[in-house]
Design a protein around this motif. Sequence first.
Motif, PDB file in Angstrom:
ATOM      1  N   GLN A   1       0.815  -1.212   0.000  1.00  0.00           N
ATOM      2  CA  GLN A   1       0.000   0.000   0.000  1.00  0.00           C
ATOM      3  C   GLN A   1       0.853   1.269   0.000  1.00  0.00           C
ATOM      4  OE1 GLN A   1      -3.213  -0.146  -0.446  1.00  0.00           O
ATOM      5  NE2 GLN A   1      -3.442  -2.338  -0.140  1.00  0.00           N
TER       6      GLN A   1
ATOM      7  N   GLU B   1      -8.562   0.703   2.698  1.00  0.00           N
ATOM      8  CA  GLU B   1      -7.835   0.313   1.490  1.00  0.00           C
ATOM      9  C   GLU B   1      -7.949  -1.180   1.195  1.00  0.00           C
ATOM     10  OE1 GLU B   1      -4.369   3.639   1.042  1.00  0.00           O
ATOM     11  OE2 GLU B   1      -3.905   1.945   2.365  1.00  0.00           O
ATOM     12  N   HIS B   2      -7.970  -1.995   2.232  1.00  0.00           N
ATOM     13  CA  HIS B   2      -7.920  -3.436   1.977  1.00  0.00           C
ATOM     14  C   HIS B   2      -8.508  -4.177   3.172  1.00  0.00           C
ATOM     15  CE1 HIS B   2      -5.351  -6.994   0.247  1.00  0.00           C
ATOM     16  NE2 HIS B   2      -6.635  -7.163   0.106  1.00  0.00           N
TER      17      HIS B   2
END
Length: 580
Positions: free
Chosen positions: A120, A301-302
Amino acid sequence: MLVNLQLKLSIKRRIRALRLLQQKYGIDAATLIGTILRVWCNHSFSALPAPSMPYSPSIATEPKLLEFVILLNEIGFLNATYWLSSTYAILADDSYRKKMAMFFTPVSLTEGLLTDLADQGTDFGSQSFMDPACGGAAFLAPIALRMRAALLERGFTPREILGHIEEHLHGTDLDSTLCELSKHFLCMALYNEIQSTNFAPKFNVYQANSLSSLKSRLGKIDVVVCNPPFRKMTAEELSPLRSDYSEVIDAQPNLYCLFIALCTRLLREGGRAALVTPTSFLSGQYFSKLRKFLINNTTIEHIGMVSDRQGVFMDVEQETALTILRRRIEKNPAHSHANVSVVSATGKYSSVGDCVLPNHGLTWPIPRSIEDVTLVKKLSASKFRLADYGFKVRIGAYVWNRDKRPKFESLEEAKLANADSVAPLLWSRDISSRGVVKIEKNPTWNVEHRFVDIGLKNSSSVIKSPCVLLQRVTSNDQPRRLVAAIVSQDIFDTYGGFVGENHVVILEQVVEQPEFTPTNLVELLSTYTVDRYFRCISGATNVSVFELNQLALPDPAILREALLNGKDWDEAVVLAYQLI
């Protein structure tokens, strides 16, 4: 399994032997672990100062202790730190372990999550890192190793590496023994640098109640990593924290809910948090405020969904999520997007795809596989719910270990006791998939109580309408999450109704002539597609009212037409959801 099964069994045998030593010498867990640590360091890290933990010379030469140290040397440094920390937790008093919620992150998940952070954009060679529940350095030690590797590539000297890590790596924990373990594990991780410079670093790891003592650090950390403790909070411990965490507190919150909020607040704008948590925050009703908080304050984000719930944490089965958040200052987006992966037992990520996380406090539909992506997108758009089919969700009113009303094994026993407001009790074990719940004279399982004197003739606890029953506690390991059956008409004809036990979910018919009968509803809930979607909106083992009320169901008109045209239930549901 996340840890080789044979190795795990071998270590557990050795831990049992250590417990016998503990009992033989009458020492506490901290002294036993401190002794193991010193013997280990004397053998393999002799240039380090002695650990500042209790030490017992009388057990340092015990063969069982030496065997354990030999095993630590054989399984690799990070695995050894995980198992020594876990051994401390296992050997500690049971009530203390439960209070402190001491369950540590296995190396495979730690490494996978840190690699995810790097993917990331996290820079281990320049950014600051903190773990506010650092436990046995499950994150601090591997972060230190990654920081060292990044700094070596940039030409830092051993002394510069130690100074940089002293300044940029921080940890806190409520348990003083774990703090001392963490500091010494960091020294062991950086042994080559310490040996070559003869410099003893003073790492920023200290005992603290992170939820109340880190206000000076808020908004200043680049990266926060954490496996927060998870258990229900007591009213007493929640009281002094209520004002600071009012944004996320709802009813009796779980401890990890407040830690997620803390981790977010510690970050500077653009900073990232990497979290190992139960999956219940993705869907639970009492995490609604937390979900709104995360959407308003972070970019998610994830999310990695761990595919194996067994073996993640020692002696506990827990569905686990690995989440990467990025701090964002602007507020009130309508929704957020998150990439989703399935994480294997070895920590390998397999991307599933992108999903939309709505900002209204309801459940986050999270695909569990690649096949779920289209299903989630399609079904989330459906506007039909159980209420549109004419059913209301409620939970059985009888709590077996609290209810003081008279109970009976048979109706005859109740009559002999002159109980005049008797209703049959239906239990979760009465329910079998696509079955019919009846009152059997000779059940195949031992029914402790079958009837209860409810005290009031017209008690609202008594269900008198046709209905469907669901098992309230199921797991993703079972073939079905929605285990449904109808209630036999004989129960209503003979007894006028029934009382459900607390582990029974009741879908009560609330319209006189519904388009779909309870039998039809059982068939609908038993289809692969509906069951699969429920798995995507449920992050806990409880089949809750909150989640069931959000269960997207197919258009009843299209479903009826498909059934009339000869489609079976699975085919008709696919057509009615417009999946084809």
